[in-house]
Design a protein around this motif. Structure first.
Motif, PDB file in Angstrom:
ATOM      1  N   SER A 121       0.696  -1.163   0.135  1.00 37.96           N
ATOM      2  CA  SER A 121      -0.243  -0.104  -0.083  1.00 37.96           C
ATOM      3  C   SER A 121       0.819   1.355  -0.056  1.00 37.96           C
ATOM      4  O   SER A 121       0.606   2.122  -0.918  1.00 37.96           O
ATOM      5  CB  SER A 121      -0.891  -0.187   1.222  1.00 37.96           C
ATOM      6  N   GLU A 122       1.766   1.240   0.940  1.00 42.32           N
ATOM      7  CA  GLU A 122       2.856   2.410   0.841  1.00 42.32           C
ATOM      8  C   GLU A 122       3.658   2.533  -0.397  1.00 42.32           C
ATOM      9  O   GLU A 122       3.946   3.558  -1.038  1.00 42.32           O
ATOM     10  CB  GLU A 122       3.893   1.999   1.979  1.00 42.32           C
ATOM     11  N   GLY A 333      -3.534   4.426   4.989  1.00 43.28           N
ATOM     12  CA  GLY A 333      -2.300   3.723   5.199  1.00 43.28           C
ATOM     13  C   GLY A 333      -2.185   3.077   6.697  1.00 43.28           C
ATOM     14  O   GLY A 333      -3.329   3.353   7.453  1.00 43.28           O
ATOM     15  N   ARG A 335      -0.054   4.195   9.959  1.00 40.88           N
ATOM     16  CA  ARG A 335       0.941   5.147  10.324  1.00 40.88           C
ATOM     17  C   ARG A 335       0.847   5.077  11.889  1.00 40.88           C
ATOM     18  O   ARG A 335       0.327   5.984  12.681  1.00 40.88           O
ATOM     19  CB  ARG A 335       0.223   6.680   9.859  1.00 40.88           C
TER      20      ARG A 335
END
Ligand SMILES: NC(=O)c1ccc[n+]([C@@H]2O[C@H](COP(=O)([O-])OP(=O)(O)OC[C@H]3O[C@@H](n4cnc5c(N)ncnc54)[C@H](OP(=O)(O)O)[C@@H]3O)[C@@H](O)[C@H]2O)c1
Length: 436
Positions: A121-122, A333, A335
């Motif tokens: 995803s990152e 995301g 985090r």
């Protein structure tokens, strides 16, 4: 009005719920979001299976191949609700690589392969939303990421498996044995035909991994957790616990310690007067302790088509809003604050314990038992020896123990079970008073 194309992979319990409420409350969503969430394609395993879909859903293209949904150019958000590990992983990775936002409720997959999914995803700069993966309709993921942004999380304590909670509630209220309560839960539709992951604690453990990883900054591995299920609880344990002023719950506990993060799922005695003790039936609850907010409690339905659809649609709204604004969603995301990156090995986890032993009903037994515990550095805080006897010369001995590490307890239990005066296996449950 701008329309965002949604691809639904899976039209089972949750997928049908999502479809029903996206179509049913479409006007309300349009009013609130200022855009249209339009289901344009859906994938299932068996296209011929009869389904409960809204009348307006005739426009949805239904296919037997999830790749058709991911490849559909109208689809901008892919919802993974097929469950399982392999296909679901391939589906999510394919969607991310195609630049399509992902929404999933797949706790088992995130717990096993979350690190890989969020790395992708990152890399792609495409978000993955997963509110439905933990405690169904309770917005705990959003709360952790957004509402509690200023907090260091000190602990989470949760009842996050409705099936187990239903079974324990029936064992408590009706005095049922585990097997009878499980059979009743299956008849009532609160337990799957295969209830393994619910009753052995691992469904709750998957949710604990997701929460702990979100709050503390690195993905815990399943081996980092100490996990036991309600299949080891008997009606006797629940009765004895009540006599001592406690209730038995399957409790997921996550704590931040200087030495690292500890996470566990265990049948646990909690004080009868604590708010979590009154969470009964299929309901879930999570108590969060933050350094700024103090204690906060979330309560609601942790599973089922509609409650889980509520969480999925909340993610869809965030995903669509971000797509329209062209911005990165605040909650996108993974985090974490990354202050704690280490998991404490399960053997190092400290807790108080409840211990039940079947022993010979002869003088001196308590001394031998106390001696074995003392030799392992474990103190007894109270003891109960009910008058009722198992059979003939056998008695039950129930001990509430002082704090000890799991490794200490395991050694002590092995020594106790080897004593000639102890019959069969020891019953060990945890005890939680919710102190610091
Ligand atoms: N049920 C809940 O209350 C709940 C709560 C929170 C999270 N979740 C999570 O949500 C996910 C879905 O759960 P569920 O209860 O809705 O499952 P479900 O009722 O078993 O539905 C699964 C759906 O996926 C389809 N499917 C399975 N494999 C597929 C494949 N390879 N390609 C295309 N379609 C496929 C099935 O098709 P067919 O219909 O043709 O068989 C079915 O429609 C799971 O990850 C679960 O852990 C569920």
């Amino acid at each position: 009005m701008t329309s965002i194309g949604i691809g639904l992979c899976g039209l089972g319990t949750v997928g049908q719920g999502v479809c029903e409420h996206l179509f049913g409350n479409r006007a309300l969503l349009q009013q609130r979001l200022g855009l249209d969430l339009a289901v344009v394609a859906a994938a299932v395993r068996d296209v011929a299976k009869p389904r409960r879909l809204p009348a307006d859903a005739t426009t949805v293209r239904i296919t037997g191949e999830w790749r058709d949904v991911v490849d559909d150019p109208r689809v901008r958000v892919v919802v993974e609700l097929i469950g399982g590990l392999d296909d679901a992983f391939d589906l999510i990775l394919a969607a991310l690589k195609a630049g399509k936002t992902v929404v999933t409720g797949n706790k088992a997959l995130l717990a096993e392969r979350g690190a890989e999914i969020f790395a992708e995803s990152e890399r792609q700069g495409v978000p993955v939303f997963f509110e439905a993966s933990t405690a169904g309709g309770i917005p705990i993921i959003k709360a952790v990421r957004e509402a509690f942004v200023v907090n260091h999380f000190l602990s989470f304590h949760g009842i996050v498996n409705g099936t187990s909670n239903y079974i324990l509630s029936r064992m408590t209220d009706a005095g049922l044995e585990f097997a009878d309560a499980l059979a009743e839960a299956q008849r009532e539709g609160y337990a799957e035909a295969d209830p393994t992951l619910d009753v052995n604690g691992w469904d709750a453990a998957h949710k604990a991994i997701i929460l702990a990883s979100l709050a503390y900054g690195s993905w815990l591995r399943p081996a980092d957790l100490s996990v036991a299920g309600i299949d080891l609880v008997s009606a006797d344990d629940i009765r004895f616990a009540r006599q001592l002023g406690w209730r038995v719950k399957l409790l997921a506990s996550i704590r931040a310690r200087d030495a690292g993060v500890s996470a566990s799922v265990w049948p646990t005695l909690i004080p009868a007067g604590h708010v979590l003790a009154s969470v009964n039936g299929v309901f879930n609850a999570i108590m969060v302790r933050g350094d700024v907010v103090g204690d906060a409690l979330f309560y609601g339905r942790g599973a089922g088509g509609s409650p889980t659809a509520s969480a999925v649609i909340s993610d869809l709204a965030d995903a669509a809003t971000a797509l329209v604004s062209g911005g990165v969603p605040r909650c996108s995301g993974f985090r974490p604050h990354a202050l704690y990156g280490r998991a404490l090995p399960p053997g190092e986890l400290e807790s108080r314990h409840y211990l039940r032993l079947a022993v010979d009903d002869v003088p001196g037994v308590l001394g031998q038992v106390a001696g074995a515990l003392g030799a392992n550095g474990i103190g007894i805080s109270s003891a109960l020896q009910p008058e009722e006897h198992d059979s003939g010369d056998r008695a039950q001995l129930i001990l509430m123990l002082d704090r000890a590490k799991e490794s200490q307890m395991q050694r002590a239990v092995a020594e106790l079970e080897a004593l000639p005066c102890v019959r069969g296996t020891a019953k060990l449950l945890r005890v939680e008073s919710f102190g610091s």
